[in-house]
Design an enzyme around this catalytic site. Structure first.
Site, PDB file in Angstrom:
ATOM      1  CE  LYS A   1      -2.089   4.066   6.807  1.00 50.97           C
ATOM      2  NZ  LYS A   1      -1.119   4.034   7.894  1.00 50.97           N
TER       3      LYS A   1
ATOM      4  CG  ASP B   1      -2.207   6.852  -0.788  1.00 47.63           C
ATOM      5  OD1 ASP B   1      -3.044   6.193  -0.128  1.00 47.63           O
ATOM      6  OD2 ASP B   1      -1.034   7.035  -0.410  1.00 47.63           O
TER       7      ASP B   1
ATOM      8  CG  HIS C   1       3.149   6.901   2.769  1.00 41.00           C
ATOM      9  ND1 HIS C   1       3.764   5.722   2.444  1.00 41.00           N
ATOM     10  CD2 HIS C   1       2.946   6.857   4.113  1.00 41.00           C
ATOM     11  CE1 HIS C   1       3.924   5.000   3.544  1.00 41.00           C
ATOM     12  NE2 HIS C   1       3.449   5.660   4.562  1.00 41.00           N
TER      13      HIS C   1
ATOM     14  CD  GLN D   1      -2.934   8.533   6.778  1.00 41.22           C
ATOM     15  OE1 GLN D   1      -3.695   8.891   7.678  1.00 41.22           O
ATOM     16  NE2 GLN D   1      -1.985   7.650   6.972  1.00 41.22           N
TER      17      GLN D   1
ATOM     18  CB  CYS E   1       6.544   6.483   5.371  1.00 41.97           C
ATOM     19  SG  CYS E   1       6.899   5.148   6.495  1.00 41.97           S
TER      20      CYS E   1
END
Lengths: 150, 420
Positions: free
Chosen positions: B240, B214, B137, B217, B378
């Site tokens: 999220k 990261d 991202h 997600q 993104c």
């Protein structure tokens, strides 16, 4: 789905599928980039001037149906117009897609650009419709090289 | 998380998971859009919130509002206790060794910026390298570019194959004595790929290179154990994970966080201040300047309690079934192509339709109540990798249903009809 039919009019679908003047113009006086970083629509527009007239408009690139059809219709509408007349058409088109057109209710006389009136019901798509127009307007009135609708 | 049928899954998983009951916890899922029931398939952008989260924000402002870590008065004490309780919850949720390793920030983006700025100042110099993957991202690219630009360091990129899987041989080749940090997505937002992070972390650690994951997600779909993963940093966003916007978490190994300089200066992050010299507060407060998002953090605590109480094996089986069904449904529509076909993936379905721009797909689906994301997500380098400007992306959460997949598939057929 009356709304969808208003947006994706026959003229728009036709110009999306078979875009007119979709080619490079080797002897263009103005070459301008139109780019919407949000959705990746990206076109190059070519304008050949003959004094204060727009002798030819062509374009290349890719993007959504609305942006492509809009560029295509524009190329057919502006060809042969004086820059002053073109400015007036830009203005009407802007008003039309923003739902701000105050002219007669009958849009017949506007010709093909009337097909874009439905865009005003889809605020997220107004930028798509304006992208190429904005670029060419910049190209004929100034020396802008890249135009975004951001 | 494979999309192929898994014979080993207990049949009782589906029975354990009552999706209709779960849906009643999320008030917005009953909304209508353009006169049709909302089908919310934009969960990778942000998730919907359960009533307990919404109620927690209201309750905090109505009955507890005070600043944290300051007053001796009752309200401030209560707000501080609740705020710090969430830190303990997060530490348990990620299985961190200590709550000193849990830093509250505005979101995953700020967490990465914190590490880039602070770890970068401490450990990165001219000629060094930072390693990311081709599927990051923008938030896991740009902070490193800024750091590299400042330090004269170089950003290196691990390539991926056409399925959207990291090339592990290339990865190991790119781990060099110059590499200062590996920063990679646990799960790709644009492709759904679950990266083999355990293996990648092991490889980096063999060369003494720390790894940032990261997890923005990943946490909505997988259970994460930072000690089992052995990662050095892990970042996530509350919004999220069914919590409010404006709250995120940086997990950092205590040894590293201790050595790192502060990120932002201000109140809360100091022990004492004179015009000559400031001494900084201990962990985790050293990295938390200014009044935080107290209400949001407390509500985020409710989101963590909520997801922690879910029957996870059943949740994952349900999400697998949704992805499998959507993948099959898409396959029955001529001229569609899925972008991101990794063997290991979560419920993210990026796709294209021949001759139809994703933007037009999104507009038409919306008219049928189906919310998807269209664009570059993104992740422009991912789009460039596939030579496409954009995709349409349906992303699922555990509250989505198989009926919604049918509505989605029918709406896609309408897209085809509109464009003939």
């Amino acid at each position: 789905m009356a709304d969808l039919q208003a947006l994706y009019q026959e003229i728009i679908l036709d110009h999306n599928k078979n875009p007119r003047n979709f080619r490079v113009l080797p002897d263009a006086d103005r070459v301008v980039d139109a780019y919407n970083p949000l959705c990746g629509d990206h076109y190059t527009l070519y304008v050949r001037l003959d004094g204060d007239r727009i002798a030819d408009v062509t374009f290349q690139g890719s993007g959504c149906a609305i942006s492509k059809a809009s560029a295509s219709v524009m190329s057919t509408v502006l060809k042969g117009k004086s820059i002053a007349d073109a400015q007036k058409i830009f203005e009407v088109f802007h008003q039309l897609v923003r739902g701000e057109f105050k002219g007669e209710r009958d849009l017949e006389h506007l010709g093909k650009i009337a097909a874009f009136a439905g865009v005003s019901e889809f605020p997220t798509r107004v930028k798509c419709a304006i992208l190429a127009w904005h670029a060419v307007r910049g190209a004929v009135s100034a020396n802008e090289q890249t135009v975004t609708t951001e | 998380m494979s999309i192929s049928p898994d014979a080993n899954k207990p049949a009782s998983d589906q029975a354990l998971f009552d999706v209709e009951r779960i849906r009643r916890d999320f008030p917005l899922l009953t909304a209508t859009v353009h006169g049709r029931p909302l089908v919310y398939f934009d969960n990778a952008a942000t998730s919907q919130k359960p009533s307990v989260v919404i109620e927690a924000e209201r309750h905090y402002y109505q009955t507890e509002n005070a600043n944290v870590h300051r007053g001796v008065h009752a309200l401030s004490e209560r707000a501080t206790a609740e705020y710090e309780e969430v830190r303990r919850l997060v530490a348990r949720f990620l299985n961190a060794e200590s709550e000193r390793e849990i830093i509250f920030v505005r979101g995953a983006t700020e967490a990465i910026n914190l590490v880039a700025s602070s770890f970068g100042r401490m450990a990165v110099k001219a000629g060094d390298e930072i390693l990311v993957t081709a599927m990051e991202h923008h938030s896991n690219i740009v902070p490193w570019q800024l750091l590299c630009g400042e330090k004269g360091a170089t950003l290196r990129v691990v390539p991926m194959n056409d399925a959207g899987e990291v090339l592990l041989d290339e990865y190991e080749r790119l781990l060099t004595p110059k590499t200062r940090l590996v920063a990679l997505a646990h799960v790709s937002n644009a492709l759904g790929t679950v990266n083999p992070v355990r293996r990648m972390i092991e490889a980096a650690h063999r060369s003494g290179i720390p790894v940032l994951l990261d997890g923005a997600q990943a946490v909505p779909h997988l259970r994460v154990d930072v000690r089992e993963l052995d990662c050095d940093f892990y970042v996530l966003s509350s919004h999220k994970l069914f919590g409010p916007t404006g709250v995120g978490v940086l997990y950092g190994r205590e040894r590293l966080l201790d050595a790192m300089p502060p990120y932002q200066g201000g109140g809360d992050m100091i022990r004492s201040v004179t015009f000559e010299k400031t001494t900084f507060n201990e962990l985790p407060y050293k990295f938390e300047a200014g009044t935080p998002n107290i209400a949001g953090t407390i509500a985020f605590g409710e989101a963590i309690r909520y997801v922690s109480a879910l029957p996870w094996p059943a949740v994952m089986a349900h999400e697998d079934a949704l992805l499998r069904e959507a993948t099959i449904a898409l396959g029955t529509i001529n001229g569609t192509r899925i972008i991101g076909t990794a063997a290991e993936k979560v419920g993210v379905l990026s796709f294209l339709m021949d001759g139809i721009h994703p933007h037009d797909i999104g507009t038409i689906l919306d008219q049928y109540g189906v919310a998807v994301r269209t664009g570059h997500h993104c992740a422009q380098p991912v789009m460039d990798r596939y030579g496409i400007p954009a995709t349409a992306r349906a992303s699922f959460a555990f509250y989505n249903t198989r009926e919604e997949i049918s509505v989605f598939a029918d709406a896609l057929k309408r897209v085809k009809e509109v464009f003939g």
